[in-house]
Scaffold this motif. Structure first.
Motif, PDB file in Angstrom:
ATOM      1  N   ALA A  28     -11.583  80.907 -52.981  1.00 23.32           N
ATOM      2  CA  ALA A  28     -12.117  79.747 -53.676  1.00 23.32           C
ATOM      3  C   ALA A  28     -12.511  78.612 -52.729  1.00 23.32           C
ATOM      4  N   PRO A  29     -11.683  78.249 -51.758  1.00 22.33           N
ATOM      5  CA  PRO A  29     -12.083  77.134 -50.881  1.00 22.33           C
ATOM      6  C   PRO A  29     -13.364  77.443 -50.120  1.00 22.33           C
ATOM      7  N   GLU A  30     -13.480  78.679 -49.657  1.00 18.30           N
ATOM      8  CA  GLU A  30     -14.685  79.045 -48.900  1.00 18.30           C
ATOM      9  C   GLU A  30     -15.904  78.977 -49.801  1.00 18.30           C
ATOM     10  N   LEU A  31     -15.696  79.374 -51.052  1.00 26.74           N
ATOM     11  CA  LEU A  31     -16.781  79.324 -52.020  1.00 26.74           C
ATOM     12  C   LEU A  31     -17.318  77.900 -52.129  1.00 26.74           C
ATOM     13  N   VAL A  32     -16.391  76.970 -52.215  1.00 26.96           N
ATOM     14  CA  VAL A  32     -16.799  75.556 -52.300  1.00 26.96           C
ATOM     15  C   VAL A  32     -17.647  75.184 -51.098  1.00 26.96           C
ATOM     16  N   LEU A  33     -17.191  75.592 -49.917  1.00 24.09           N
ATOM     17  CA  LEU A  33     -17.899  75.200 -48.701  1.00 24.09           C
ATOM     18  C   LEU A  33     -19.281  75.822 -48.645  1.00 24.09           C
ATOM     19  N   VAL A  34     -19.385  77.093 -49.013  1.00 20.71           N
ATOM     20  CA  VAL A  34     -20.689  77.751 -48.942  1.00 20.71           C
ATOM     21  C   VAL A  34     -21.643  77.100 -49.924  1.00 20.71           C
ATOM     22  N   VAL A  35     -21.156  76.839 -51.134  1.00 20.53           N
ATOM     23  CA  VAL A  35     -22.011  76.179 -52.114  1.00 20.53           C
ATOM     24  C   VAL A  35     -22.442  74.821 -51.586  1.00 20.53           C
ATOM     25  N   ALA A  36     -21.496  74.099 -50.998  1.00 18.10           N
ATOM     26  CA  ALA A  36     -21.830  72.777 -50.470  1.00 18.10           C
ATOM     27  C   ALA A  36     -22.863  72.889 -49.361  1.00 18.10           C
ATOM     28  N   ALA A  37     -22.719  73.886 -48.498  1.00 16.77           N
ATOM     29  CA  ALA A  37     -23.668  74.058 -47.408  1.00 16.77           C
ATOM     30  C   ALA A  37     -25.058  74.321 -47.968  1.00 16.77           C
ATOM     31  N   LEU A  38     -25.137  75.191 -48.978  1.00 17.84           N
ATOM     32  CA  LEU A  38     -26.436  75.471 -49.593  1.00 17.84           C
ATOM     33  C   LEU A  38     -27.004  74.198 -50.227  1.00 17.84           C
ATOM     34  N   LEU A  39     -26.136  73.473 -50.902  1.00 18.41           N
ATOM     35  CA  LEU A  39     -26.569  72.241 -51.557  1.00 18.41           C
ATOM     36  C   LEU A  39     -27.136  71.262 -50.536  1.00 18.41           C
ATOM     37  N   LEU A  40     -26.454  71.157 -49.393  1.00 21.34           N
ATOM     38  CA  LEU A  40     -26.915  70.229 -48.372  1.00 21.34           C
ATOM     39  C   LEU A  40     -28.286  70.652 -47.853  1.00 21.34           C
ATOM     40  N   LEU A  41     -28.493  71.952 -47.707  1.00 18.24           N
ATOM     41  CA  LEU A  41     -29.799  72.417 -47.251  1.00 18.24           C
ATOM     42  C   LEU A  41     -30.859  72.081 -48.290  1.00 18.24           C
ATOM     43  N   MET A  42     -30.489  72.243 -49.547  1.00 12.90           N
ATOM     44  CA  MET A  42     -31.431  71.893 -50.608  1.00 12.90           C
ATOM     45  C   MET A  42     -31.781  70.407 -50.541  1.00 12.90           C
TER      46      MET A  42
END
Lengths: 683, 551
Positions: B25-39
């Motif tokens: 779960a924590p990694e999931l948050v980070l990956v989503v956040a990373a994608l969001l930041l790229l967006m």
């Protein structure tokens, strides 16, 4: 009921019951030390603004402490028991649980009264004596601190809290003795007092370690009642002698008495406070508090008694040939403390405390009177340059007369009762030689104190009014005329002009003299007969001496002993009269005590020089050796390691070429070596 | 399994794979956040277009989780969704700030979820944690993964504010920085949780590739280029060696699962020679990541050249992740070969401790000094590995956490000093810092004391536990070397302090810039240094409870 049972168990010897008390004056007992501490802090913080008013603040604090002590005394009289006033847990570490409690029984009450009572008088006296000193406020701050320290000491409910006060007393005595630290020898005297006391502290600490090891506790209520059942004879001797080592430093016994005479460097009220009422009594207090250990070992008691006797003798002999008005009193203090140790060592615990009390009165008085004389004589201290002061300062003269007769043990003055009872106890418990020595010292005491008195107050003046004087006062720059910005200096100020005009001291100084004079005269009433009210009052506190196994005493009865000690006192005075008053009537003033032994006494038996040679020079050698070792071996090792590391680093850093190819090569080589090592092992 | 709600499977419909979402779960948050930041980076100026749908989705997912009874993760999802929208609305006109805040929120969310993993999944009854492997045995949930997550996410959380102004000053505050940082952190956390060789290798590559770019991030600075390139070259070789070693392990044991490898290595049918070759190569490859001598040579150059906030991140987090892999590999997979690897790793640790301390003596650059100090600290942490015991395991995990907060405080101060100097921070630049900026000098002193292991700092608590474990395991000689190395190292730490407080400031030296971000990060790190030193109990108990390995 319980009391009766306890009494039955200990063979008719009534022991105190331990009660936890949080009500009444005892409930407020923590204020007794706290109030002077607050005074110390306030004066230190506000001293610059309060100026001479800080004396009123400090004196008021001491007086509050005294009144509280009186209230406590009445509560103890109403409910005689060992009251424990719990405060808080001080140290909690596993098995070591030290609570900060106050311990108040009959002995504590006596000590509280002496300490705060004489302490308050000294505060009052100091207002006149110290007026105009440039560090006037600080002196009162230190006096309050000293009082606080001493009260922590007597109120401690275990050896560690007692030791806390013990150390604080050491510190504050250092501050007071070295009050005029601008003069090198005064600062040195303070240092000497502090260091000598440290020697005793070590002994005390070791004693505490042993006690904790054997009892698992340091609280009086745990340790003292159990002493008899827990300890073997050897262990009791060890503890008693280690405690004695600590007490010998504070109470100036052989071989640690050397600091006390030098401690006269402090202002005279300090001498009265330290050497009469407080610091030096700490050792006697400790020994009486720990009497449960002493009574388990006759050897230890014998050693204590003989230490006291020899100290009394040595100091008395030295005092005969001293010419300094305060030095004589200093050695007499050492000598009188020797009497108290005779009391403790021969089983006369209550008698020792009794002498402590009367001594606080008359010795405090003597010091304050000496201060008054010095004040009048512009800080001149040589008694050969005095004489005839009887007419100039009548109050000082009459009060000194009382004190002189008290210390010379002439009935009905207080000193007679206490000293005689100590010697009686010594005789009745079989210490005949100690008793005989004590009688001899009593003769000497009467002699040198009479010499002090006669040369100071009687005869023709050996000074001329208006003669110019060099201010040999200790305080560099202190007591400078015109120092007082308000300009309305009391009459004490004119003592410090450059011409000699002896005069009676101001009221702030003479009132304490009179109060102490009355006490010195009447103090004996506390215990007029040997087993009087004071004796029974303290009996539940001190250990029973029935099991000690004293030797049989000789054939003399108590009335005969009394007669002998009265004769001893009169003999001393008579000899001194012949030597100093009769001859001076004929206008001759040479020293009559002459010869090699007298020379030795004048040089204080070269004890200081001996200590200097043994400890100081030897210590310096050792220190020099250590320095050499540190410089060459330790530093050499450290520097060697340092330069080795640096040179290694200079070589190794070359591996850091900056080229990635080199780094890769290192990895490859590393991997190959690993493979090789591992493969060799599995083959 | 834990979160596998597969309602369809019972009624004979299409089989749905069991996915234990909670395990990452924590990694999931980070990956989503990373994608969001790229967006965000793509939609510059119209970030709300991305933020609002993301926020709604996260909120919906959160609500669903809460209805499923997963209150904590649901709350985190809702909070993060709301935070995304709030950040864009609040500071939308300053894109760098949006990036930093979003990344920080994600790191915080990941940190919270890590603790939730411990409380709700690993030790639901409190006390000792139970270990398990999930996702078909490829991800472990145990003490190593827990502590690695805590250390890595804490580091990420603190490094973001510390580096924010620094990157702007150097003109390299491009929007890909935070996503890369988050991805790297994801790789590190996964490395700590990897329970088979493939996951381990993939996690290692995720973190490494992101770091290669981060090291060269200041691309107009030659030293930064050099740093990135050197790290890439040597790192790829190390990866190749590691991969080769893994292949050999697979050859000898026939399995990729670390636990299974451990079992197989004890069997007579297993070829020991091949296995030992694998051990040697894996040691070399992983020794590179944690910078053990002689695989350490890249460290000073890379640490010195990389942007300082990246250096801080590497020193604190990469080290923790690398050691997580080391602990799992040696204690679990190589458990049966302990007679072989223990003396070798002990030897490497000894050489590393001495080398790091000695060579630091002659350095003049502060970052380089700290790089060598990190090498020495890798040696100390290795003592816990060598102890090969539960105490050693928890000791090393604990040590890495204390080292992370300490080194963050130290590098944070260097960041503040460097922002004026534009580039190197030499030893002489510290002259008189105690007078010009006493607070900064005080914190740097605290960090240096902690690095030297002086009580009451975290560094002392860390060394104490590791050394205790070493002595309990019979490695007195190694602990003695560790102490000697600490003494040598203390010299240059003290020299730094002496420079700051005993020497006069050089005329015309500019006062370091202490921005809000730097003060925030450094102050928290410093507070943790003291807190962990004075009250080590809480986290130390956690480390003890978590000393379980998923087998």
């Amino acid at each position: 009921m319980t009391n009766l049972l306890l009494a039955a168990e200990s063979g008719g010897h009534a022991a105190n019951q331990v009660v936890e008390t949080t009500s009444g004056a005892i409930g407020l007992a923590y204020l007794v030390p706290l109030v002077p501490l607050v005074g110390f802090a306030l004066v230190l913080l506000l001293g610059r603004r309060l100026r001479e008013r800080s004396a009123f603040l400090a004196t008021g604090m001491a007086a509050v402490s005294f009144l509280l002590s009186v209230a406590i005394l009445f509560q103890v009289i109403g409910d005689p028991a060992a009251h424990v006033r719990p405060l808080f847990t001080w140290i909690g570490a596993g098995d070591l649980q030290i609570t900060y409690d106050l311990y108040i029984d009959q002995l504590t009450a006596v000590m509280l009264l002496v300490v705060t009572g004489v302490g308050t008088l000294v505060h009052v006296y100091s207002y006149g004596y110290m007026y105009g000193d440039e560090r006037f406020e600080r002196f009162f701050a230190y006096l309050n601190l000293f009082l606080f320290s001493m009260l922590v000491l007597v109120l401690g409910a275990n050896f560690l809290t007692l030791f806390l006060g013990w150390e604080l007393v050491g510190l504050s005595s250092y501050l007071l003795i070295g009050f005029w630290f601008e003069k090198r020898e005064y600062a040195a005297a303070a240092k000497k007092a502090f260091i000598t006391n440290r020697v005793g502290d070590v002994s005390f600490m070791v004693a505490m370690f042993v006690i904790f090891n054997l009892f698992g506790s340091l609280a009086f209520t745990d340790v003292l009642p159990e002493a008899g059942s827990v300890l073997s004879g050897g262990q009791a001797t060890l503890i008693a002698l280690l405690l004695m080592g600590g007490a010998a430093a504070k109470s100036a016994q052989i071989p640690l008495y050397v600091w006390l005479p030098d401690a006269m460097a402090g202002p005279t009220p300090v001498s009265a406070l330290i050497h009469a009422a407080t610091m030096v009594t700490a050792g006697v207090y400790l020994m009486v508090r720990a009497s449960s250990f002493l009574v388990l070992s006759l050897e230890a008691m014998t050693i204590v008694a003989w230490t006291g006797a020899l100290t009394a003798l040595l100091a008395a002999v030295i005092a005969i040939r001293q010419d300094d008005i305060k030095k004589i009193l200093a050695y007499s203090t050492v000598s009188q403390l020797g009497y108290m140790f005779i009391g403790v060592g021969t089983g006369g615990f209550s008698e020792g405390i009794f002498h402590l009390v009367t001594h606080a009165f008359f010795k405090g008085l003597l010091f304050l009177a000496a201060g008054s004389v010095m004040h009048a004589m512009a800080n001149r201290t040589d008694i050969w340059k005095m004489g005839g002061l009887r007419k100039v300062m009548p109050i000082t003269f009459w009060t000194s007369l009382v004190a002189w007769l008290a210390i010379s043990a002439i009935p009905p003055f207080s000193g007679f009762f206490s000293k005689d009872q100590i010697l009686t106890a010594a005789y009745e418990n079989g210490f005949t030689a100690v008793w005989a020595l004590g009688i001899f010292v009593a003769v000497l005491t009467a002699f040198y104190m009479s010499r002090w008195f006669f040369l100071t107050f009687l005869g023709e003046p050996r000074w001329t009014a208006g003669e110019p004087i060099a201010d040999d006062h200790g305080g560099g720059g202190s007591h400078v005329p015109g120092d007082d910005p308000t300009g309305d200096a009391p009459s004490s100020q004119d003592a410090h002009v450059t011409h000699l005009h002896p005069h009676e001291s101001p009221a702030s100084m003479t009132v304490p003299l009179v109060v102490l004079g009355v006490l010195s005269l009447l103090g004996g009433a506390l215990n007029l007969t040997h087993h009087g009210p004071f004796y029974s009052w303290l009996e539940p506190v001190v250990a029973s001496t029935e099991e000690v196994g004293f030797a049989e005493h000789g054939a003399l009865t108590e009335p005969m002993l009394i007669v002998i000690s009265v004769v001893a006192g009169l003999l001393g005075i008579g000899l001194a009269y012949l030597a100093y008053v009769r001859r001076s009537l004929r206008g001759v003033h040479p020293e009559v005590v002459r010869g090699p032994i007298a020379e030795l006494a004048e040089r204080k038996f070269y004890v200081d020089e001996l200590y200097q040679a043994i400890f100081v020079r030897f210590g310096r050698r050792v220190a020099d050796g250590m320095v050499w070792f540190d410089r060459t071996v330790v530093d050499g090792l450290v520097n060697g390691v340092g330069s080795l590391s640096t040179s290694t680093a200079r070589v190794t850093r070359r591996s850091q070429t900056g080229f990635a190819r080199g780094y890769l090569a290192s990895m490859a080589v590393g991997a190959i070596v690993l493979i090789a090592v591992l493969l060799i092992q599995v083959r | 399994m834990i979160l596998a709600q597969a309602p369809g499977s019972a009624s004979g419909m299409l089989p749905t794979p069991d996915v234990a979402w909670s395990s990452f779960a924590p990694e999931l948050v980070l990956v989503v956040a990373a994608l969001l930041l790229l967006m965000f980076a793509i939609t510059e100026g119209r970030q709300l277009l991305v933020a609002i749908p993301t926020g709604l989705l996260a909120g919906a997912a959160g609500v669903w989780l809460v209805t499923q009874g997963r209150v904590a993760p649901g709350a985190v999802a809702i909070a993060l969704g709301a935070a995304t929208v709030a950040i864009v609305v609040g500071v939308g006109e300053r894109p760098p700030l949006v990036q930093a805040f979003t990344a920080g929120a994600a790191a915080l969310g990941a940190l919270v979820l890590s603790f939730w993993q411990y409380v709700a999944v690993m030790a639901p009854d409190g006390g000792t944690a139970t270990a398990s492997t999930l996702l078909g045995g490829s991800v472990a949930m145990d003490g190593i993964s827990l502590f690695t997550r805590i250390t890595v996410y804490l580091t990420t959380l603190l490094v973001i504010p510390i580096g924010y102004g620094y990157l702007q000053d150097r003109g390299v505050d491009r929007p890909e920085f935070e996503p890369l940082l988050l991805l790297s952190a994801t790789g590190m956390a996964l490395l700590g949780a990897a329970a088979d060789l493939i996951t381990l290798f993939i996690a290692l590559e995720i973190l490494s590739i992101a770091l290669y770019i981060l090291c060269g991030f200041a691309r107009r600075d030659r030293r930064s280029q050099e740093s990135g390139l050197k790290y890439f070259l040597t790192g790829s070789v190390a990866s190749a060696i590691l991969l080769y070693g893994m292949a050999l392990l697979y050859v000898s044991t026939g399995t990729l699962d670390l636990g299974a490898i451990g079992t197989a290595l004890g069997l007579v049918t297993t070829s020991e020679r091949v296995a030992v070759l694998g051990l040697a190569l894996v040691t070399a490859g992983i020794g590179f990541k944690i910078a053990l001598v002689p695989f350490h040579l890249w460290t000073p150059d890379v640490y010195q050249g990389a942007p300082t906030n990246v250096t801080a991140f590497m020193a604190a987090a990469t080290k923790a992740a690398g050691f997580a892999a080391v602990l799992r590999l040696y204690l679990l997979a190589f458990g049966r070969l302990e007679d072989l690897w223990v003396p070798i790793v002990a030897g490497l640790a000894a050489v590393t401790m001495i080398y790091g301390a000695v060579v630091a003596l002659v350095q003049r650059d502060v970052k380089r000094i700290l790089a060598f100090s990190s090498i020495a600290h890798a040696g100390y942490a290795t003592i816990g590995v060598v102890a090969n015991s539960d105490a050693g395991l928890s000791g090393t995990l604990w040590y890495l956490l204390t080292y992370a907060v300490t080194t963050l405080a130290a590098f944070g101060c260097v960041v503040a000093i460097e922002r004026r100097r534009r580039g190197e921070v030499a030893l002489v630049d510290l002259r008189g810092l105690g007078r010009t900026s006493p607070a900064l000098a005080g914190i740097l002193t605290l960090a240096l004391l902690s690095l030297a292991g002086i009580p009451p700092t975290a560094g002392f608590a860390g060394k104490l536990v590791v050394f205790q474990a070493g002595i309990a395991a019979g490695f007195e000689w190694l602990v003695v070397i560790g102490v000697v190395s600490s003494v040598i190292a203390a010299f240059f730490y003290l020299r730094l302090m002496g420079m700051m407080f005993l020497e006069d400031p050089v005329e015309g030296t500019e006062v370091p810039v202490v921005s809000t971000g730097v003060s925030f990060g450094v102050a928290i790190a410093a507070a943790l240094v003291i807190y962990l030193g004075v009250q080590p109990g809480v986290l130390l108990t956690l480390a003890d409870n978590a000393a379980v390995l998923a087998r």
